[in-house]
Design an enzyme around this catalytic site. Structure first.
Site, PDB file in Angstrom:
ATOM      1  N   GLU A   1      36.677  34.146  44.461  1.00 26.21           N
ATOM      2  CA  GLU A   1      38.052  34.650  44.240  1.00 26.21           C
ATOM      3  C   GLU A   1      38.058  35.786  43.223  1.00 26.21           C
ATOM      4  OE1 GLU A   1      36.744  32.325  42.609  1.00 26.21           O
ATOM      5  OE2 GLU A   1      37.615  32.176  40.607  1.00 26.21           O
TER       6      GLU A   1
ATOM      7  N   CYS B   1      33.295  26.763  40.718  1.00 27.22           N
ATOM      8  CA  CYS B   1      32.901  26.688  39.311  1.00 27.22           C
ATOM      9  C   CYS B   1      33.304  25.330  38.733  1.00 27.22           C
ATOM     10  CB  CYS B   1      33.490  27.868  38.538  1.00 27.22           C
ATOM     11  SG  CYS B   1      32.767  28.044  36.896  1.00 27.22           S
TER      12      CYS B   1
ATOM     13  N   HIS C   1      32.063  32.824  41.710  1.00 27.70           N
ATOM     14  CA  HIS C   1      33.513  32.938  41.916  1.00 27.70           C
ATOM     15  C   HIS C   1      33.850  33.890  43.061  1.00 27.70           C
ATOM     16  CE1 HIS C   1      35.100  30.872  38.287  1.00 27.70           C
ATOM     17  NE2 HIS C   1      33.918  31.175  37.795  1.00 27.70           N
TER      18      HIS C   1
END
Lengths: 266, 990
Positions: free
Chosen positions: A230, A96, A228
């Protein structure tokens, strides 16, 4: 080899560092959150780590343009170190805001040899809105990205206002596609490409050229993406686990495991 | 030296911010602009060579792929109107601050304080607009006169004299700081006039108490010795005014209230806070050993799971948001974040909540002077909260947007934050903190300017056309994020003994509270870092400039604290010492300017005595002619498109609701991620299943009938929402946020006694319900002057209570969402349905109020909630959705649309109180009810788990897209999932 050490950059508005560090740890790495100021004043040397990760967030508030001020600081304060990381073939990931930083630095898609020459950009979503929305992604078959090894599909959230990928030229896009550096794209749920233009929304959440969601360097070591991974390492992070049941793990975890395994296996 | 760098897109295809401006001009202002282009302008005030300027433009300010730039040369061409807007001097310019850092990096230059970057936006418009229209675009869309300057230039004017000169925005205050003695006249009128003129918001009684205090002979003698004048200095008087403000002191909640009920019986209530709020928490406390810190700190703290606690605080920022919706709302969210940072030894913010109340964005009558149109307010408040939360890296997980045209005079902007903290830090309970005499007074974060001066006293007054400009602040989330990161590191290293935030009242408030811990302080006002010179000492003391925390740092830790701050790029300053002299002392250039007795400062204000008189109001019932023979399908679909019921997705999706990676029940759920969740569940520790639930309840319209039931229903709604996702009753804690119109009778508020009675009744309900639900209140706030204007034109908000609930969820993987999941699942209605359409959304649609307001049967509800919790723990439920606005029909429709599955139900099976009309069965807003779905194989187990509570199986989830609602043989509504979505999704997708 012992667990690889990952430097997860923090500071100045980066905000996804804790979950990114956790993701690397879940994948078998040993992540440390490293404040950019400590890198610049010499408390910490990036070269002492096995992986560099630039997390998402709002570095410097996305002011001027997303990732720009942070990239500018990296370039002028840590430029030599970054080039040495490339020489030493240290894997780098930008997620990002971190992806925006790497693109604006010129490390993605990157030049041969590595330099700080920006060739593509990530700019305002066509909607001109920041949005948090989950997206279907597919990886490019045969991509050199070590991070995407063995991964075909991913379901991950995007959370950005400036994620529209624009290549510097049509020729550059062609050559990136030929070398499979356009390693990740937005897809429809059924696995087909979204329509071009406004009808591609929301599958293509920002209007990215050729639906590109992520890029890698030609050697596959540097990888950046707007979604994302994560934010989807735990099964409970999936927006529909209440409907579809809990999986063993989230889709994103394999990305971090790939990098850790790449280093462990040498 | 001044330079202008202008940056524009090379192609319109990447100028989406301009497209959005164009859309707003056409749709919101209905003006015929054809095209818009955006140019970003950076004014650099610093000495640069032409090479340096070029490098900055090339490397930093423009994007080589999509943008073009110019240096000291206009880019504008081919337009009919040019509008340029930028901040006024002294207004926080966040982009300018980042740009300044970027310039220093890029050019390898050390910049001085005077070297600055200012930003402006230039919009080029094409289309046949006249000057008046262009000015309207500038003032109602692109700039806020309060904080920005703008200019409008026509094509002809530009051709004659192209270009806009670079202008400095350096703040120059041509004033030598001084300290004045404020002589307090004996004459009551003169004394009151002084309070009004100085914007102190102090009453005559309070001014007289101050006068008497300073007139005491012993005080006069002491002051003479110190070289202080007999009357208070401006520093002292301003400090008292801040400390005694309604905002800080909650005078109305502390007042003696003479309450007379309908039967004419009178009783005296000594403090609403003590009698109801604190009392209920004290009553529940024996059953809630998990309460850690309530009412005393910046937020409430409760135990979470082994080794961890959670904190929660909710605030309002109504008045600033009315004037500068973007800055005011952003300050609201980053301000409540600081309450969490400043709670206990400092909690880490883990989620935000926000609730807004506005007039309709489609309001089409003239908007009173100095107010913004509700649509602009809505957009800008939303943008402020969005930027504040997103840029701080805190997920916004729960909230709502409520519309009622009485919020035209003051929008309500509630912002909440939850925090996480280890139960022990460095071997000590983390919620306890102290200060010892000799500790350093340390301020960290932003610098002090004239921003937000009189914020606390201003929010304690009604808005008028003369409301002060300086009351406005703009938040700076990135400076605060840096401070947050620093603070958590300093906490782990044990580098401070006490922390609190600087909010309303600035240093006067934070240090005023802190000095109570040690028993005094010596504060050197001239050592505080300023944004610009020329502030008087009193201004430094009361400024509400943002992003600041105050610390007590033991002398031996000062060096380490300072070093860490330097390594985290956080500005800190040592402002003096905490003492135990009983005095709050301030110095300016070593001269004493304030010496206040701490007891008088904190406890010297006279108590208010307020009268309250309750008389129930009778409203007209909707006439039978209107209720007869209605097309229920049309009504049902219309209701789904009403502002309070329709989807808020396009707004909520702009909040980052997932950063920190902990969401378990997100704001959206269902087959297409667009069903509205009842509450949020987050899992703040990645390696544990323990979750935190957060929910809220808010039903202001019920105040039209009785504020008692408004408050009772708000508590029940918050409980219901929490229970719906899997929370356990008895393990939850609540927060109260009252937003009231002025309830003190006066010439401008002739109905004050009624409004005060409403407040008493709401408090009574809060007490009754929290006691019944074993729900302790842990923190709260009140905002008591939510009115606009005077006399006949006064607009007052409906009495509004927001109830927020948090609590631990032992196993977050047992949580449930509201979407129908499988065809064939059985649909049940839980809870008793009564004829309670009074003040409902349905009656509102018919432009009626009625009288049958929903009443809460707390005993029955709690019994049901407990059983439902047990059933959820046994995994017996597929979906749970609470019934609230719009009643059963809306819950059913939402569960269907979220699951993209139809349903077929028979309402004659519902458990009802007497024979209800079709309308009441569908739309009554009876509390304590849910629509749930259960798999056929679990139906029996579920029914036995719920035995003894009102429960009825009313039908099935079906695979077709039909939604069919019958009453025995009669079809009441037959529609489809698609038709429902078509009505529900678009209305607020602006």
């Amino acid at each position: 080899m012992t667990a690889p050490r990952i430097a997860v950059l923090t500071g100045y508005g980066i905000n996804s560092d804790a979950e990114l560090a956790h993701s690397f740890n879940l994948a078998g790495g040993k992540a440390e959150r490293v404040h950019l100021h400590d890198c610049i004043d010499g408390h910490v040397r990036l070269e002492d780590f096995d992986i560099l990760a630039v997390p998402g967030g709002f570095s410097f508030g996305d002011h001027i343009a997303s990732g720009k001020v942070f990239a500018n600081r990296l370039r002028y304060k840590l430029g030599d170190q970054l080039l040495r990381l490339r020489e030493k073939k240290i894997p780098i990931i930008g997620i990002c805001n971190g992806f925006q930083v790497l693109v604006k630095l010129g490390l993605l898609p990157g030049t041969e040899p590595a330099s700080f020459t920006q060739t593509c950009t990530l700019t305002y979503n066509d909607s001109s809105r920041y949005e948090d929305r989950w997206c279907y992604l597919r990886t490019e078959t045969g991509t050199p990205s070590i991070w995407l090894k063995g991964i075909e599909r991913l379901y991950l959230p995007v959370r950005h206002g400036e994620g529209k990928f624009i290549p510097g030229s049509a020729e550059l896009l062609k050559s990136l596609e030929a070398s499979k550096q356009t390693c990740l794209r937005y897809y429809l749920e059924d696995g087909s490409l979204p329509p071009e233009g406004p009808d591609g929304f929301p599958a293509n959440p920002n209007g990215s050229t050729a639906h590109v969601a992520g890029l890698c360097s030609s050697d596959g070591l540097v990888f950046g993406l707007m979604p994302h991974p994560e934010a989807h390492v735990l099964a409970t992070q999936h927006p529909r686990w209440h409907r579809d049941g809990l999986k063993i793990e989230g889709d994103g975890l394999q990305i971090f495991r790939n990098a850790v395994n790449y280093l462990l296996r040498g | 030296m001044l330079n202008r760098i202008e940056v524009a897109q090379k192609s319109p295809s990447t100028d989406s911010p301009a497209h959005r401006i164009l859309k707003a001009i056409r749709e919101d202002l209905r003006l015929p602009a054809e095209d818009a282009t955006l140019i970003r302008v950076y004014t650099l005030e610093m000495d640069l060579s032409s090479n340096e300027l070029d490098r900055a433009g090339k490397e930093l300010f423009h994007d080589p792929i999509t943008e073009t730039y110019s240096l000291n040369k206009p880019l504008a061409s081919n337009f009919d109107w040019l509008i340029e807007a930028g901040y006024k001097p002294g207004v926080t310019d966040n982009v300018g601050r980042s740009a300044r850092e970027g310039v220093a990096d890029c050019l390898g230059k050390k910049l001085s304080d005077g070297d600055q970057v200012y930003t402006s936006r230039q919009v080029l418009l094409r289309g046949s607009l006249n000057r008046e229209q262009a000015i309207r675009i500038a003032t109602t869309l692109l700039a806020n006169d309060l904080i920005e300057t703008w200019q409008v230039i026509s094509r002809e004017e530009w051709e004659k004299s192209p270009g806009i000169p670079a202008v400095s925005r350096k703040v120059v205050v041509p004033h030598k700081p001084e300290v004045r003695e404020i002589v307090l006249p004996e004459n009551p009128e003169a004394l009151q006039k002084l309070s009004d003129e100085m914007l102190l918001s102090l009453t005559l009684e309070e001014m007289q108490a101050i006068r008497a205090h300073f007139a005491e002979p012993v005080r006069r003698a002491d002051r003479q010795k110190l070289g202080l004048p007999p009357f208070p200095t401006d520093v002292e008087l301003e400090m008292i005014a801040q400390t005694w403000s309604e905002h800080c002191k909650h005078k109305i909640f502390a007042a003696d209230v003479e309450y007379t009920d309908e039967k004419g019986e009178t009783r005296i209530i000594h403090s609403l806070f003590k009698t109801f709020i604190k009392a209920v928490t004290d009553a529940v406390r024996p059953k809630a050993p998990w309460l850690k810190s309530v009412f005393t700190d910046n937020a409430g703290i409760i135990a979470f799971c082994d080794g961890w606690d959670i904190a929660m605080k909710a605030e309002t920022h109504n008045s600033p948001s009315a004037l500068d919706p973007y800055g005011g709302a952003m300050t609201g969210i980053v301000g409540v974040n600081r309450d969490i940072l400043g709670c206990g030894m400092g909690c880490k913010p883990i989620f935000n909540t926000d609730v807004f109340c506005f007039a309709s964005p489609f309001y089409d009558k003239p908007v009173p002077e100095k107010l913004h149109h509700p649509k602009r307010l809505f957009k800008e408040v939303h943008r402020g909260v969005k930027d504040g939360g997103n840029e701080s890296g805190i997920p916004t997980v729960n909230g709502s947007i409520v519309f009622d045209d009485r919020y035209l005079g003051k929008p309500l902007v509630f912002c909440g934050t939850g925090g996480l903290i280890p139960s022990e830090i460095n071997g000590k309970p983390s919620w306890e903190k102290s200060i010892e005499s000799g500790d350093r007074i340390v301020m960290a974060g932003g610098r002090i300017g004239k921003d937000g001066i009189h914020g606390a006293t201003f929010s304690s007054a009604a808005l008028t056309e003369a409301s002060p400009v300086s009351a406005v602040q703009i938040g700076d989330p990135i400076t605060q994020k840096k401070m947050l990161d620093f603070m958590l590191e300093a906490r782990e290293q044990g580098l401070y003994r006490f922390v609190t935030d600087n909010g309303a009242g600035g240093l006067s408030s934070s240090l005023g509270e802190m000095a109570r811990e040690s028993g005094g302080c010596k504060l050197h006002l001239d050592r505080a870092p300023l944004k610009y010179a020329g502030l008087d000492p009193w201004e430094i003391l009361v400024s509400e400039a943002q992003e600041r925390m105050s610390f007590a740092v033991p002398p031996q830790d000062w060096e380490a604290f300072k070093d860490l701050a330097a390594r985290r790029d956080v500005e800190i300053s040592d402002l003096g010492t905490f003492t135990n002299t009983g005095l709050f002392e301030c110095f300016y250039q070593e001269r004493p300017v304030c010496s206040m007795d701490m007891n008088f400062l904190h406890d010297g204000n006279p108590k208010l005595y307020i009268k309250a008189q309750w008389t129930a109001t009778r409203h007209l019932e909707p006439p039978a002619s209107i209720l007869a023979g209605r097309d229920l399908k049309t009504d049902a679909l219309t209701l789904l498109s009403s502002l309070n019921i329709c989807s808020k997705e396009s707004w909520v999706r702009q909040y980052d609701h997932e950063v920190q990676g902990q969401s378990v029940v997100k704001p959206f759920t269902g087959a297409r991620n667009d069903g509205p969740s009842d509450a949020a569940v987050v899992r703040p520790l990645y390696d544990r299943k323990d979750g935190v639930v957060v929910s809220h309840g808010l039903v202001p319209r019920y105040s039209d009938i009785d504020a008692y039931h408004m408050a009772a229903c708000a508590v029940d709604e918050a409980m219901r929402n929490a229970v719906a996702v899997g929370a356990e009753p008895g393990k939850l804690a609540a927060l109260d946020n009252f937003c009231w119109p002025d309830p003190v009778e006066s010439p401008s508020t002739p109905d004050g006694q009624y409004k005060m009675a409403q407040l008493v009744r709401a408090n009574q309900a809060l007490y009754d319900l929290c006691l019944a639900y074993d729900l302790p209140l842990i923190s709260g706030k009140d905002s008591m002057k939510n009115d606009y204007g005077r006399g006949k034109n006064r607009i007052s908000v409906p009495p509004t209570l927001l109830v927020t609930i948090i609590g631990p969820v032992a196993d977050s993987t047992k949580s449930v969402t509201m979407d129908f999941k499988n065809p064939g699942d059985k649909i049940y209605v839980l809870g008793l349905t009564c004829d309670e359409l009074g003040a409902s959304e349905y009656y509102h649609m018919l432009e009626a109020i009625g009288n049958t307001v929903p009443k809460v049967d707390a005993a029955a509800n709690l019994n049901l909630y407990r059983k439902l919790f047990e059933a959820i723990q046994k995994n017996l439920l597929r979906s749970v959705h609470d019934c609230s606005d719009g009643g059963l029909w809306v819950s059913l429709a939402e569960s269907s649309l979220a699951g993209r599955l139809g349903c077929e139900v028979d309402l004659s099976k519902m458990i009802q109180d007497g024979g209800l009309s079709d309308i009441a069965l569908l739309f009554s807003e009876s509390q304590g009810r849910f629509v749930v779905s259960v798999s056929p194989q679990n139906a029996k187990a579920f029914e036995s788990a719920l035995q003894g509570s009102a429960m009825a199986c009313i039908g099935d989830v079906i695979s077709e897209n039909t939604i069919q609602v019958n009453r025995a043989d009669k079809v009441l509504i037959q529609t489809t999932v698609e038709e429902v979505l078509e009505k529900w999704q678009p209305p607020l997708n602006l």
